[in-house]
Scaffold this motif. Structure first.
Motif, PDB file in Angstrom:
ATOM      1  N   ASN A  22     -29.139  -7.480  -2.837  1.00  0.00           N
ATOM      2  CA  ASN A  22     -29.407  -8.100  -4.127  1.00  0.00           C
ATOM      3  C   ASN A  22     -28.337  -9.111  -4.502  1.00  0.00           C
ATOM      4  O   ASN A  22     -27.223  -9.077  -3.988  1.00  0.00           O
ATOM      5  CB  ASN A  22     -29.436  -7.025  -5.226  1.00  0.00           C
ATOM      6  CG  ASN A  22     -30.673  -6.171  -5.162  1.00  0.00           C
ATOM      7  OD1 ASN A  22     -31.770  -6.677  -4.931  1.00  0.00           O
ATOM      8  ND2 ASN A  22     -30.516  -4.864  -5.363  1.00  0.00           N
ATOM      9  N   ALA A  23     -28.708  -9.988  -5.415  1.00  0.00           N
ATOM     10  CA  ALA A  23     -27.754 -10.921  -5.991  1.00  0.00           C
ATOM     11  C   ALA A  23     -27.863 -10.839  -7.510  1.00  0.00           C
ATOM     12  O   ALA A  23     -28.951 -10.621  -8.051  1.00  0.00           O
ATOM     13  CB  ALA A  23     -28.043 -12.343  -5.530  1.00  0.00           C
ATOM     14  N   GLU A  24     -26.725 -10.992  -8.182  1.00  0.00           N
ATOM     15  CA  GLU A  24     -26.735 -11.059  -9.639  1.00  0.00           C
ATOM     16  C   GLU A  24     -26.641 -12.529 -10.021  1.00  0.00           C
ATOM     17  O   GLU A  24     -25.716 -13.226  -9.588  1.00  0.00           O
ATOM     18  CB  GLU A  24     -25.544 -10.276 -10.191  1.00  0.00           C
ATOM     19  CG  GLU A  24     -25.455 -10.317 -11.707  1.00  0.00           C
ATOM     20  CD  GLU A  24     -24.269  -9.526 -12.237  1.00  0.00           C
ATOM     21  OE1 GLU A  24     -24.078  -8.367 -11.830  1.00  0.00           O
ATOM     22  OE2 GLU A  24     -23.519 -10.095 -13.051  1.00  0.00           O
ATOM     23  N   VAL A  38     -31.038  -9.563 -11.685  1.00  0.00           N
ATOM     24  CA  VAL A  38     -30.773  -9.115 -10.319  1.00  0.00           C
ATOM     25  C   VAL A  38     -32.026  -9.380  -9.510  1.00  0.00           C
ATOM     26  O   VAL A  38     -33.102  -8.876  -9.841  1.00  0.00           O
ATOM     27  CB  VAL A  38     -30.391  -7.623 -10.268  1.00  0.00           C
ATOM     28  CG1 VAL A  38     -30.382  -7.120  -8.819  1.00  0.00           C
ATOM     29  CG2 VAL A  38     -29.023  -7.394 -10.879  1.00  0.00           C
ATOM     30  N   VAL A  39     -31.894 -10.208  -8.495  1.00  0.00           N
ATOM     31  CA  VAL A  39     -33.019 -10.546  -7.617  1.00  0.00           C
ATOM     32  C   VAL A  39     -32.541 -10.365  -6.174  1.00  0.00           C
ATOM     33  O   VAL A  39     -31.355 -10.159  -5.932  1.00  0.00           O
ATOM     34  CB  VAL A  39     -33.509 -12.003  -7.855  1.00  0.00           C
ATOM     35  CG1 VAL A  39     -33.953 -12.201  -9.300  1.00  0.00           C
ATOM     36  CG2 VAL A  39     -32.427 -13.024  -7.504  1.00  0.00           C
ATOM     37  N   THR A  40     -33.445 -10.433  -5.229  1.00  0.00           N
ATOM     38  CA  THR A  40     -32.991 -10.258  -3.844  1.00  0.00           C
ATOM     39  C   THR A  40     -32.306 -11.540  -3.360  1.00  0.00           C
ATOM     40  O   THR A  40     -32.606 -12.643  -3.825  1.00  0.00           O
ATOM     41  CB  THR A  40     -34.146  -9.910  -2.894  1.00  0.00           C
ATOM     42  OG1 THR A  40     -35.123 -10.938  -2.946  1.00  0.00           O
ATOM     43  CG2 THR A  40     -34.778  -8.566  -3.252  1.00  0.00           C
ATOM     44  N   ALA A  42     -32.835 -12.935  -0.639  1.00  0.00           N
ATOM     45  CA  ALA A  42     -33.869 -13.781  -0.038  1.00  0.00           C
ATOM     46  C   ALA A  42     -34.486 -14.708  -1.086  1.00  0.00           C
ATOM     47  O   ALA A  42     -34.829 -15.856  -0.797  1.00  0.00           O
ATOM     48  CB  ALA A  42     -34.946 -12.916   0.614  1.00  0.00           C
ATOM     49  N   SER A  43     -34.616 -14.223  -2.313  1.00  0.00           N
ATOM     50  CA  SER A  43     -35.173 -15.054  -3.388  1.00  0.00           C
ATOM     51  C   SER A  43     -34.196 -16.151  -3.793  1.00  0.00           C
ATOM     52  O   SER A  43     -34.597 -17.281  -4.080  1.00  0.00           O
ATOM     53  CB  SER A  43     -35.518 -14.201  -4.610  1.00  0.00           C
ATOM     54  OG  SER A  43     -36.632 -13.379  -4.330  1.00  0.00           O
ATOM     55  N   SER A 134     -32.535  -6.027 -13.749  1.00  0.00           N
ATOM     56  CA  SER A 134     -33.520  -5.884 -12.674  1.00  0.00           C
ATOM     57  C   SER A 134     -34.943  -6.149 -13.155  1.00  0.00           C
ATOM     58  O   SER A 134     -35.861  -6.234 -12.342  1.00  0.00           O
ATOM     59  CB  SER A 134     -33.421  -4.494 -12.036  1.00  0.00           C
ATOM     60  OG  SER A 134     -33.649  -3.490 -12.995  1.00  0.00           O
ATOM     61  N   VAL A 136     -35.742  -8.887 -14.752  1.00  0.00           N
ATOM     62  CA  VAL A 136     -35.872 -10.336 -14.919  1.00  0.00           C
ATOM     63  C   VAL A 136     -36.330 -11.001 -13.616  1.00  0.00           C
ATOM     64  O   VAL A 136     -35.758 -10.764 -12.548  1.00  0.00           O
ATOM     65  CB  VAL A 136     -34.532 -10.968 -15.360  1.00  0.00           C
ATOM     66  CG1 VAL A 136     -34.681 -12.475 -15.546  1.00  0.00           C
ATOM     67  CG2 VAL A 136     -34.032 -10.317 -16.640  1.00  0.00           C
ATOM     68  N   ILE A 137     -37.383 -11.799 -13.694  1.00  0.00           N
ATOM     69  CA  ILE A 137     -37.840 -12.636 -12.587  1.00  0.00           C
ATOM     70  C   ILE A 137     -37.349 -14.051 -12.880  1.00  0.00           C
ATOM     71  O   ILE A 137     -37.368 -14.491 -14.028  1.00  0.00           O
ATOM     72  CB  ILE A 137     -39.377 -12.590 -12.469  1.00  0.00           C
ATOM     73  CG1 ILE A 137     -39.825 -11.200 -12.000  1.00  0.00           C
ATOM     74  CG2 ILE A 137     -39.905 -13.678 -11.541  1.00  0.00           C
ATOM     75  CD1 ILE A 137     -41.328 -10.998 -11.987  1.00  0.00           C
ATOM     76  N   LEU A 138     -36.878 -14.739 -11.865  1.00  0.00           N
ATOM     77  CA  LEU A 138     -36.442 -16.125 -12.059  1.00  0.00           C
ATOM     78  C   LEU A 138     -37.485 -17.082 -11.512  1.00  0.00           C
ATOM     79  O   LEU A 138     -38.124 -16.803 -10.495  1.00  0.00           O
ATOM     80  CB  LEU A 138     -35.105 -16.358 -11.349  1.00  0.00           C
ATOM     81  CG  LEU A 138     -33.933 -15.534 -11.902  1.00  0.00           C
ATOM     82  CD1 LEU A 138     -32.694 -15.732 -11.049  1.00  0.00           C
ATOM     83  CD2 LEU A 138     -33.646 -15.903 -13.364  1.00  0.00           C
TER      84      LEU A 138
END
Lengths: 141, 141, 141
Positions: A22-24, A38-40, A42-43, A134, A136-138
């Motif tokens: 994950n990345a913040e 927090v998204v992966t 890869a995203s 977690s 939140v979608i960007l």
């Protein structure tokens, strides 16, 4: 693309911390409010996110918790936005609560009818909206 | 708009049931798999959703639970997609699991490292991805 | 059935309120703690849920918020379980926090590393776990 998610806030990426999976990502909204996601990893890569990228934070209303009297409370939820209740839509099980959080933004939450009643949520009152990083979608245009 | 949400599946709206606050929307994916979403009525209206509308179902990887040996399982989660584990990315706390579910679709889940180890998740194995209807965001172009 | 969800608590259905789309289901855990879930009506029917049905509440660790000093706080999250931090697993982005909540149960939360640091979460400390009714999946054997 238009989304069913009720909460879409525009901003600029101001920080990225990568882990193994994950990345913040911190987004600073127009107006200065930070939103942490927090998204992966890869995203982050596929969206080409970097400090300075314009992006939006997307949060489903059902991921938002409403709180009152949170003055001394300390919670792990990274995102807390407080303001004035603008609208309440009641159902038998669920209640929608819209909170004006300044900067022209309103955040919508779907909570249980029981909670809304217990908290005494009504239009014009003060309330805070909490959501996890977690949730939140960007998005980028 | 490009989204950080790892799971975006295209389909056609095949059913809508409205309540006082929320609506249940069924999307039939290309390939025939149904996905059930619960969104607010206001979103159904603003997106102009109706039976026959082309839409996509968007699910954040962190909303997806991985299960094995679900033959006899009975759970309230409305969406269960089974297939073969294509990839596992391990971190100290979180692990990403990608499951190929047929029709050219792969679903990504982020679960805890401990769960992945306990379930014995590895590439090539069988696994199911579960997610709640309330975790689904709908999008239309 | 084996699930990645870290939190699976057994109990008995003690109440059901149905709306047009969703239903609120209360489960009383062995030990007496109530857990409130919001699931779709269709799930209530397909699982055959009724007062007295034995069921389990399944909550993904990433849906759980950790809080401290919540004495006067009032939040819409229907489920709050307090106890003693049993274990903390730190990663660069995420941190897993396990809280012993009595009755032999432990609840796991995945929060951001930053939150865990800010809250001063450490083994032996007091903490509360909060999760929304909409984050709960119900399962029956």
């Amino acid at each position: 693309m238009k989304l069913s998610a009720r909460n879409v806030f525009s901003g600029t990426v101001s920080g990225i911390t990568k882990g193994a999976v994950n990345a913040e990502v911190t987004l600073t909204l127009t107006g200065g409010t930070p939103v942490v996601a927090v998204v992966t990893n890869a995203s982050v890569d596929s969206l080409g996110l970097a400090v300075g990228t314009e992006a939006c934070a997307i949060i489903k209303a059902s991921s938002v918790i409403i709180g009152t009297d949170l003055h001394d409370a300390r919670v792990s939820a990274r995102n807390i936005m407080c303001g004035t209740v603008a609208k309440v839509v009641e159902g038998p099980v669920s209640t929608e609560v819209d909170v004006e959080i300044g900067g022209g933004n309103t955040i919508s939450a779907v909570i249980t009818h029981g909670s809304a009643r217990n908290l005494g949520i009504k239009a014009g009152g003060h309330a805070c909206a909490l959501f996890k990083a977690s949730s939140v979608i960007l998005g980028v245009s």
